[in-house]
Design an enzyme around this catalytic site. Structure first.
Site, PDB file in Angstrom:
ATOM      1  N   TYR A 150      -6.991   2.562   0.247  1.00 36.07           N
ATOM      2  CA  TYR A 150      -5.813   2.271  -0.561  1.00 36.07           C
ATOM      3  C   TYR A 150      -5.984   0.908  -1.223  1.00 36.07           C
ATOM      4  O   TYR A 150      -6.595   0.001  -0.681  1.00 36.07           O
ATOM      5  CB  TYR A 150      -4.535   2.284   0.279  1.00 36.07           C
ATOM      6  CG  TYR A 150      -4.493   1.263   1.407  1.00 36.07           C
ATOM      7  CD1 TYR A 150      -3.922   0.004   1.216  1.00 36.07           C
ATOM      8  CD2 TYR A 150      -5.019   1.560   2.661  1.00 36.07           C
ATOM      9  CE1 TYR A 150      -3.874  -0.926   2.249  1.00 36.07           C
ATOM     10  CE2 TYR A 150      -4.981   0.645   3.696  1.00 36.07           C
ATOM     11  CZ  TYR A 150      -4.409  -0.596   3.482  1.00 36.07           C
ATOM     12  OH  TYR A 150      -4.372  -1.520   4.504  1.00 36.07           O
ATOM     13  N   PRO A 151      -5.416   0.745  -2.425  1.00 31.90           N
ATOM     14  CA  PRO A 151      -5.381  -0.568  -3.063  1.00 31.90           C
ATOM     15  C   PRO A 151      -4.077  -1.274  -2.730  1.00 31.90           C
ATOM     16  O   PRO A 151      -3.077  -0.628  -2.389  1.00 31.90           O
ATOM     17  CB  PRO A 151      -5.460  -0.233  -4.545  1.00 31.90           C
ATOM     18  CG  PRO A 151      -4.765   1.084  -4.657  1.00 31.90           C
ATOM     19  CD  PRO A 151      -5.014   1.816  -3.354  1.00 31.90           C
ATOM     20  N   SER A 228       2.938  -8.365   5.075  1.00 29.50           N
ATOM     21  CA  SER A 228       3.023  -7.036   4.463  1.00 29.50           C
ATOM     22  C   SER A 228       4.453  -6.677   4.084  1.00 29.50           C
ATOM     23  O   SER A 228       4.727  -6.247   2.964  1.00 29.50           O
ATOM     24  CB  SER A 228       2.468  -5.971   5.418  1.00 29.50           C
ATOM     25  OG  SER A 228       1.068  -6.071   5.535  1.00 29.50           O
TER      26      SER A 228
END
Length: 482
Positions: A150-151, A228
């Site tokens: 994933y980016p 995050s």
């Protein structure tokens, strides 16, 4: 105030996602399909077999509508990635595919990892950290079955802007993030590469695991970290399973891949490693080598991977005279030095027993095992570490400051008394290098993993580790004896 962390770059990465035109594949004459398979297998095998210094490649069968195949390339230059990409397009297999998406990035370490590294302070950067950084910049593609890519980017909103935060605040959050990630040591490996200025997002993250639920769990749990939860944005996720190039016909036929009965990809025609080893990794060698390393890391005990020092030691015990044994070993290790995977081979003498140990340390388990075959022909060999009954042998390697050598020996005797009283302990020896009395290792035999971990969790061991910071000249290695 502008405070961008310093960065150092390594290999370039291409994640090449492909959709197969299944209608065209079904309608194509058999000879065209045969040619596509032949050229596809040849392309994938050739790229997976690049020399270590030239990068790495792997192919994955993807799940879901986003892509059918993922080909990952790591190369020293961006031009090499471009060549690999175009060469696939020129194959007969490439004509049956379209590139559904792709991602370009470059491996990176930053100032969040170590100030000393970027200050070029050789004395402050220990061997373990150097190898950890080298492993980040020039990573291998792990053998684990499952992959998730994933980016992601850091937020630059009006209220939450990562790039407005002071450096020390960002580093604090990254350290917290890293601590939680290390809880998955031995279960999940990762390659993180920067794509700032190279692709649409800022980083590309590739996770590898033997269990796909571990991929879910690490992403889920780490999203609760402030770095995050507050400051990250994520792109689409892609998940798949690795298979060897030789299984391409099965993939195109809609059969299970990998095709091996054990579910392993087998590396048919895979990554070449000098003397033909099987590309073994510490975290893939079962619970004794992988799981316990992660548990030691949780206790802040240096245990090889995931710090980058993934080594294997084979140890054979001999009753021969030390001088005679050393003369034989000296001849063998001059041949071992021709192999890049060889780290060291030496003769050690037991402090309290009349026996010698020949220690040979290698980068891969199979290389260590091959070396053991030669070493077993040495005079007076009576046993090999790991052949004893029970769980296994832990090899704890230490380099002691000369002024503290006697202190270290005295400390071992104290710890030895503790070990003798512990449940599940077999026997433990302090072995001293006949060429360097300050180089020692402790070979400790245990009945079970739980018994061994009981020692490492003990207050006495914690005190010993703390005490060792003042007397050791280098960071210790804790490895299982192959």
């Amino acid at each position: 105030m502008r405070e961008p962390p310093q960065t150092d770059e390594g290999w370039y990465a291409l994640h090449d996602f492909r959709r197969v035109d299944w209608s065209a594949w079904r309608d194509a004459p058999e000879r065209e399909r045969d040619r596509a398979v032949e050229e596809g297998v040849e392309y994938l095998q050739r790229h997976e077999a690049v020399d270590d210094e030239d990068g790495a490649s792997a192919v994955f069968a993807m799940v879901g509508h986003k892509a059918d195949l993922l080909i990952v390339h790591l190369r020293p230059t961006l031009d090499a990635l471009s060549t690999a990409e175009r060469q696939f397009d020129r194959t007969a297999l490439g004509a049956f595919t379209e590139q559904s998406t792709s991602y370009v990035s470059v491996t990176e370490v930053s100032g969040y990892v170590s100030d000393a590294y970027f200050a070029d302070d050789e004395e402050e950067v220990d061997t373990g950290l150097k190898r950890y950084i080298e492993g980040k910049l020039e990573p291998e593609i792990p053998d684990d079955q499952y992959v998730s890519f994933y980016p992601m980017s850091r937020k630059r909103g009006e209220q939450d802007n990562w790039y407005d935060l002071p450096f020390e605040r960002r580093r604090e959050m990254m350290e917290e993030h890293g601590e939680h990630g290390r809880e998955f040591a031995g279960q999940v490996k990762q390659i993180v590469a920067s794509s700032v200025g190279l692709d649409d997002w800022e980083w590309g993250v590739t996770l590898f695991s033997e269990d796909p639920t571990d991929l879910k769990d690490i992403v889920y749990e780490m999203r609760y970290d402030e770095a995050s939860a507050r400051y990250s944005e994520f792109g689409p996720f892609y998940v798949g399973r690795r298979f060897p190039p030789s299984d391409l016909p099965a993939f195109l036929a809609g059969e299970d891949v990998p095709t091996g009965e054990d579910g392993g990809h087998g590396h048919g025609g895979g990554h070449a490693h000098g003397e033909g080893d099987d590309h073994a990794h510490g975290d893939d060698e079962g619970d004794a080598d992988g799981g316990i390393r992660g548990e030691l890391e949780d206790l802040n005990i240096y245990a090889g991977q995931p710090h980058g020092e993934d080594v294997y030691a084979t140890v054979l015990y001999s009753e021969a005279d030390a001088d005679e044994l050393f003369e034989e070993v000296d001849g063998l290790r001059s041949n071992f030095d021709h192999y890049d995977t060889h780290e060291m081979t030496a003769v050690y003498d037991a402090l309290e027993r009349d026996r010698r140990a020949v220690v040979s340390i290698w980068e891969t388990a199979s290389a260590a095992d091959t070396a053991a075959g030669f070493l077993s022909e040495l005079p007076g060999i009576v046993s090999r570490a790991g052949e004893e009954s029970g769980f296994g042998t832990m090899g704890m390697f230490y380099t002691v400051k000369p002024d503290h050598r006697e202190d270290f020996v005295d400390k071992f005797e104290t710890v030895g008394d503790l070990l003798a009283e512990m449940e599940g302990h077999g026997e433990t020896d302090l072995m001293i290098n006949v060429e360097d009395e300050n180089d020692m290792f402790i070979a400790s035999q245990w009945r079970s993993k739980d018994d061994a971990m009981g020692f490492f969790r003990s207050d006495e061991f914690a005190d010993t580790v703390s005490w060792g910071r003042d007397v050791l000249a280098d960071r210790p290695r804790h490895v299982f004896l192959a």
